[in-house]
Scaffold this motif. Sequence first.
Motif, mmCIF file in Angstrom:
data_model
loop_
_atom_site.group_PDB
_atom_site.id
_atom_site.type_symbol
_atom_site.label_atom_id
_atom_site.label_comp_id
_atom_site.label_asym_id
_atom_site.label_seq_id
_atom_site.Cartn_x
_atom_site.Cartn_y
_atom_site.Cartn_z
ATOM 1 N N MET A 181 0.822 -1.207 0.000
ATOM 2 C CA MET A 181 0.000 0.000 0.000
ATOM 3 C C MET A 181 0.858 1.260 0.000
ATOM 4 N N VAL A 182 0.524 2.224 -0.853
ATOM 5 C CA VAL A 182 1.293 3.465 -0.935
ATOM 6 C C VAL A 182 1.208 4.269 0.355
ATOM 7 N N SER A 183 0.148 4.073 1.117
ATOM 8 C CA SER A 183 -0.028 4.818 2.367
ATOM 9 C C SER A 183 1.021 4.455 3.412
ATOM 10 N N LYS A 184 1.755 3.370 3.160
ATOM 11 C CA LYS A 184 2.778 2.930 4.108
ATOM 12 C C LYS A 184 4.196 3.180 3.607
ATOM 13 N N TYR A 185 4.342 3.847 2.453
ATOM 14 C CA TYR A 185 5.673 4.059 1.893
ATOM 15 C C TYR A 185 6.468 5.074 2.715
ATOM 16 N N VAL A 205 11.281 4.242 -4.479
ATOM 17 C CA VAL A 205 12.175 3.736 -5.522
ATOM 18 C C VAL A 205 11.883 2.274 -5.816
ATOM 19 N N GLU A 206 11.781 1.470 -4.753
ATOM 20 C CA GLU A 206 11.581 0.033 -4.924
ATOM 21 C C GLU A 206 10.203 -0.304 -5.486
ATOM 22 N N GLN A 207 9.166 0.386 -5.018
ATOM 23 C CA GLN A 207 7.798 0.047 -5.390
ATOM 24 C C GLN A 207 7.278 0.775 -6.632
ATOM 25 N N ILE A 208 7.846 1.951 -6.929
ATOM 26 C CA ILE A 208 7.352 2.742 -8.053
ATOM 27 C C ILE A 208 8.400 2.952 -9.144
ATOM 28 N N TYR A 228 -3.635 2.174 -7.502
ATOM 29 C CA TYR A 228 -3.248 1.961 -6.107
ATOM 30 C C TYR A 228 -3.502 0.522 -5.669
ATOM 31 N N PRO A 229 -2.523 -0.144 -5.087
ATOM 32 C CA PRO A 229 -2.778 -1.474 -4.524
ATOM 33 C C PRO A 229 -3.906 -1.411 -3.498
ATOM 34 N N ASN A 234 -3.522 7.854 -0.115
ATOM 35 C CA ASN A 234 -3.532 8.945 0.857
ATOM 36 C C ASN A 234 -2.974 10.193 0.191
ATOM 37 N N LYS A 235 -3.206 11.352 0.812
ATOM 38 C CA LYS A 235 -2.805 12.615 0.195
ATOM 39 C C LYS A 235 -1.296 12.715 -0.003
ATOM 40 N N ALA A 236 -0.531 12.076 0.882
ATOM 41 C CA ALA A 236 0.925 12.148 0.771
ATOM 42 C C ALA A 236 1.431 11.461 -0.494
#
Length: 288
Positions: A181-185, A205-208, A228-229, A234-236
């Motif tokens: 989840m991008v919210s945890k990056y 870097v690793e995920q995107i 999004y997975p 999230n806004k960030a």
Amino acid sequence: MKITKAIPLALALLATAGTPTFAKHNTPSAAAKTAVIAPGTDPATIIARKQVPILCYHQIRDWTAKDSKNAKDYICPIATFKAHMKMLADSGYHTILPDQLMAYLTTGAALPTKPIMLTFDDTDLDQFTIADPELKKYHYKAVYFVMTVSLGRPHYMTTDMVKKLSDEGNVIGSHTWDHHMVSKYNHVNVQKLANGKTKTVDDWVEQIDKPTKKLEEITGKKMDYFAYPFGIWNKAAIPELKKRGFKAAFQLADKRDPVDPLMTIRRIIASGYWSAKSLSNSIRGSFK
């Protein structure tokens, strides 16, 4: 969207463009200046346009005894999927691709009658072997959001399959490395290794970045669209995706962000439980 693997590995009709809008900015000297915003691109105008139905599929295969009740939402039986596609064609739906959607949302560009977008997440092999041939019967195109960790693994597409889909006019989009989840990056993520040591990685870097580069190498095309997975955002995450050049990002059924609607475009899961009639009703009820 992640379920268990036998399920995926990791689990906007027509409207006229709005009039130009002007935003006032005060300089330190208090002199007022105006900045022209391109017609139609302000968030309020985009949100005011009628939404185009966007469907999200995952696995296209028959259920097995091991499939849980929840998993079956993400596994569309073959006959059900074929019935879905036939209903769409018989009902006069025409598939569109993200560039068309963006032109419509930002400028009011005309779309075909009864436009719809078909998307497939997670790179499952049956999207290539079963879904794609069925779509070709109706001259339909789709968007495939690829999770690169799965490429070449059993039950998943190969790089050659992804390239073929792209070469045939479908759109390939980014869906991260392994569905986190991008919210945890975090830009500084300290990970503990099996040997007890640690390493620091940049999740973005690793995920995107790396997966996006790989997909661009495979297709020879720029990756402009992201899903999004789990549909979770999230806004960030939005400025991070924007600075990487993504034109739009797709979530699931939550409300769009009022400031960045293009980065929170809605989709609905085409449930494996839904008959063609149920899908038709859901399309009409979910996109207004």
